[in-house]
Design an enzyme around this catalytic site. Sequence first.
Site, short mmCIF file in Angstrom:
data_model
loop_
_atom_site.label_atom_id
_atom_site.label_comp_id
_atom_site.label_asym_id
_atom_site.label_seq_id
_atom_site.Cartn_x
_atom_site.Cartn_y
_atom_site.Cartn_z
N THR A 254 0.83 -1.21 0.00
CA THR A 254 0.00 0.00 0.00
C THR A 254 0.86 1.26 0.00
O THR A 254 0.52 2.26 0.60
CB THR A 254 -0.93 -0.01 1.22
OG1 THR A 254 -0.14 -0.14 2.39
CG2 THR A 254 -1.92 -1.14 1.13
N ARG A 255 1.96 1.19 -0.69
CA ARG A 255 2.86 2.32 -0.83
C ARG A 255 3.41 2.31 -2.25
O ARG A 255 3.27 1.32 -2.96
CB ARG A 255 4.02 2.22 0.17
CG ARG A 255 4.79 0.92 -0.01
CD ARG A 255 6.01 0.83 0.88
NE ARG A 255 6.55 -0.51 0.90
CZ ARG A 255 7.20 -1.11 -0.09
NH1 ARG A 255 7.36 -0.49 -1.24
NH2 ARG A 255 7.67 -2.33 0.03
N LEU A 256 4.02 3.39 -2.64
CA LEU A 256 4.66 3.40 -3.95
C LEU A 256 5.88 2.48 -3.91
O LEU A 256 6.64 2.47 -2.94
CB LEU A 256 5.11 4.82 -4.30
CG LEU A 256 4.01 5.80 -4.66
CD1 LEU A 256 4.60 7.18 -4.87
CD2 LEU A 256 3.25 5.35 -5.88
#
Length: 167
Positions: free
Chosen positions: A20-22
Amino acid sequence: GSGEFIVNQDGTFYFMEMNTRLQVEHPVTEMITGLDLVEWQLKVGAGETLPLRQEQLAIRGHALEARIYAEDPDKGFLPSVGRLIHLAPPAETLNVRVDTGVEQDDEISPHYDPMIAKLLVWDETRERALASMLQALADYRVVGASNNIGFLSPLLACPAFAQADSD
């Protein structure tokens, strides 16, 4: 973020993980879409909606990322430590991007990831992007810590890689 899957030879998809992050590769997506994903992430985090829907996105050209590491390919890619006595990345242009957190005279420590930079290139075709990456690697100068630049250039020049015929 990203969802990662693996595909069986019969075409069956299996979920592996969700981040859930780049991801570290997000600049490749930014270069082929012309969009700033970090800006989008901050806007969504502030409660705004996504600026575009999936069907509104377009991909243009080819982008490649090479991770420049303080590591020694001749020693099994063991991390290299020491002061960056000389550090001169290639000139940044519309087609060449260097994301880094170090500068000349910084110390590469054994306590952190030895990444020096992410070197990214973009061009209209894969062939031109490869040529741009080879030139950018040839222009990159790192003195004071072993690095993987000399390993990356012949890898990119390998015909199987150039033709995207590798696994």
